[in-house]
Scaffold this motif. Structure first.
Motif, PDB file in Angstrom:
ATOM      1  N   THR A   1      22.829  -0.805  58.055  1.00 57.24           N
ATOM      2  CA  THR A   1      23.958  -1.703  58.148  1.00 57.24           C
ATOM      3  C   THR A   1      24.258  -2.391  56.820  1.00 57.24           C
ATOM      4  N   VAL A   2      23.289  -2.497  55.923  1.00 54.98           N
ATOM      5  CA  VAL A   2      23.546  -3.164  54.651  1.00 54.98           C
ATOM      6  C   VAL A   2      24.060  -2.180  53.606  1.00 54.98           C
ATOM      7  N   ARG A   3      24.048  -0.894  53.916  1.00 53.80           N
ATOM      8  CA  ARG A   3      24.597   0.093  52.996  1.00 53.80           C
ATOM      9  C   ARG A   3      26.038   0.369  53.412  1.00 53.80           C
TER      10      ARG A   3
ATOM     11  N   SER B   1      17.680  10.773  48.949  1.00 51.14           N
ATOM     12  CA  SER B   1      16.804  11.430  49.932  1.00 51.14           C
ATOM     13  C   SER B   1      16.165  10.412  50.862  1.00 51.14           C
ATOM     14  N   ARG B   2      15.876   9.217  50.341  1.00 55.88           N
ATOM     15  CA  ARG B   2      15.256   8.173  51.159  1.00 55.88           C
ATOM     16  C   ARG B   2      16.267   7.519  52.098  1.00 55.88           C
ATOM     17  N   ASN B   3      17.476   7.267  51.611  1.00 52.43           N
ATOM     18  CA  ASN B   3      18.477   6.542  52.404  1.00 52.43           C
ATOM     19  C   ASN B   3      19.311   7.448  53.299  1.00 52.43           C
ATOM     20  N   VAL B   4      19.311   8.755  53.018  1.00 47.13           N
ATOM     21  CA  VAL B   4      20.057   9.777  53.767  1.00 47.13           C
ATOM     22  C   VAL B   4      21.473   9.340  54.191  1.00 47.13           C
ATOM     23  N   PRO B   5      22.348   9.054  53.234  1.00 47.39           N
ATOM     24  CA  PRO B   5      23.749   8.781  53.599  1.00 47.39           C
ATOM     25  C   PRO B   5      24.420  10.064  54.076  1.00 47.39           C
ATOM     26  N   ASP B   6      25.479   9.936  54.866  1.00 47.19           N
ATOM     27  CA  ASP B   6      26.246  11.114  55.270  1.00 47.19           C
ATOM     28  C   ASP B   6      26.852  11.758  54.031  1.00 47.19           C
ATOM     29  N   LEU B   7      26.905  13.080  54.020  1.00 45.99           N
ATOM     30  CA  LEU B   7      27.514  13.818  52.913  1.00 45.99           C
ATOM     31  C   LEU B   7      28.743  14.552  53.444  1.00 45.99           C
ATOM     32  N   LEU B   8      29.917  14.129  52.970  1.00 42.94           N
ATOM     33  CA  LEU B   8      31.174  14.753  53.373  1.00 42.94           C
ATOM     34  C   LEU B   8      31.713  15.536  52.183  1.00 42.94           C
ATOM     35  N   VAL B   9      31.730  16.849  52.289  1.00 41.54           N
ATOM     36  CA  VAL B   9      32.248  17.691  51.204  1.00 41.54           C
ATOM     37  C   VAL B   9      33.735  17.910  51.472  1.00 41.54           C
ATOM     38  N   ALA B  10      34.572  17.214  50.707  1.00 39.36           N
ATOM     39  CA  ALA B  10      36.021  17.256  50.903  1.00 39.36           C
ATOM     40  C   ALA B  10      36.616  18.363  50.037  1.00 39.36           C
TER      41      ALA B  10
ATOM     42  N   LEU C   1      18.995  20.003  55.132  1.00 41.58           N
ATOM     43  CA  LEU C   1      18.908  18.702  54.474  1.00 41.58           C
ATOM     44  C   LEU C   1      18.684  17.589  55.502  1.00 41.58           C
ATOM     45  N   PRO C   2      18.028  16.506  55.106  1.00 41.98           N
ATOM     46  CA  PRO C   2      17.763  15.409  56.043  1.00 41.98           C
ATOM     47  C   PRO C   2      19.012  14.612  56.405  1.00 41.98           C
ATOM     48  N   MET C   3      20.047  14.657  55.540  1.00 42.56           N
ATOM     49  CA  MET C   3      21.268  13.913  55.843  1.00 42.56           C
ATOM     50  C   MET C   3      22.280  14.776  56.606  1.00 42.56           C
ATOM     51  N   LYS C   4      23.203  14.107  57.264  1.00 47.09           N
ATOM     52  CA  LYS C   4      24.279  14.817  57.955  1.00 47.09           C
ATOM     53  C   LYS C   4      25.269  15.336  56.917  1.00 47.09           C
TER      54      LYS C   4
END
Length: 256
Positions: free
Chosen positions: A58-60, A165-174, A223-226
């Motif tokens: 929530t803080v990111r 890698s630690r925070n695993v934000p979503d990755l959107l390839v536009a 990958l660990p992130m979406k």
């Protein structure tokens, strides 16, 4: 009666002797020792709470626009914020502004447009990576075939970064510039990038290892992130006077 005796025995607290023994032991302890135990427990609880609060997703609240030069990040930045077309030039500094997602929750993220002229290793500052809830990696779909190795190199640096890698934000390839006839589809771009990233993984000591430890060709699902690939056009099919074609990106940002 026998029934009453059984009922009384069943309703008696079986833990009462242990509770009484613990109470007696606490009464026999030095008050200073007991205060020390309470303080120590309080410190542990507060530390765990702060750790959870400070590292909570929530803080990111930043959404980063990254990618190679001239991929259309700055125009996409303008379209997401105001919907308006804006003539742009290659950015030399980052820009940021509040972005209100199109969802019922009224979510607001800090949208940050990062210049792509630097090397992949220095394009995203550490404090920005730590704040990232999502990364929008913008690809020029029209000249992708020519830039595929540079795009893969940039992506590789991002997804193997320790903070990301630690925070695993979503990755959107536009996959941008879909209004151009020669633009490659999101599916083809994903397939080509997986091949290039697999080559990079092999040549760089398998830093992109799969989550389950299996050996094989690289896929983004490892990958660990979406990760989501989507098609868009910041310019739009009707040019400067029309709307942008960014609905799929807006929907993905609304789900964060």
């Amino acid at each position: 009666s026998l029934e009453n005796i059984v009922y009384v025995e069943m309703t008696e607290n079986p833990f009462e002797p242990y509770i009484e023994s613990l109470r007696q032991q606490l009464e026999d302890q030095d008050p200073v020792f007991l205060i020390g135990v309470v303080v120590a427990l309080a410190v542990v609880v507060i530390t765990l709470f702060l750790k959870y609060f400070l590292t909570s997703k929530t803080v990111r609240s930043a959404v980063l626009l990254v990618g190679l030069c001239d991929s259309g990040k700055t125009l996409l930045f303008s379209r997401l914020l105001s919907g308006k077309y804006k003539r742009t030039q290659t950015s030399i500094t980052d820009s940021s502004a509040p972005y209100k997602a199109k969802n019922d929750r009224g979510s607001t993220w800090t949208l940050i447009d990062l210049p792509g002229h630097d090397s992949p290793q220095t394009s995203v500052p550490g404090e920005v990576k730590s704040a990232a809830r999502a990364i929008v990696f913008v690809v020029d779909s029209a000249i992708f075939q020519k830039e595929v190795r540079d795009v893969a190199e940039f992506l590789y640096v991002l997804v193997t970064d320790t903070v990301i890698s630690r925070n695993v934000p979503d990755l959107l390839v536009a996959c941008n510039k879909q209004d151009i006839t020669m633009a490659k589809s999101a599916k083809l771009i994903q397939q080509q990038l997986e091949k290039e990233l697999n080559t990079l993984r092999v040549t760089r000591s398998a830093a992109l290892s799969s989550q389950d430890g299996s050996v094989g060709d690289f896929e983004f699902s490892q990958l660990p992130m979406k990760v989501e690939f989507l098609e868009c056009s910041a310019r739009g099919s009707k040019g400067e006077d029309g709307d942008a074609d960014i609905e799929s990106l807006e929907k993905s940002l609304a789900k964060l």
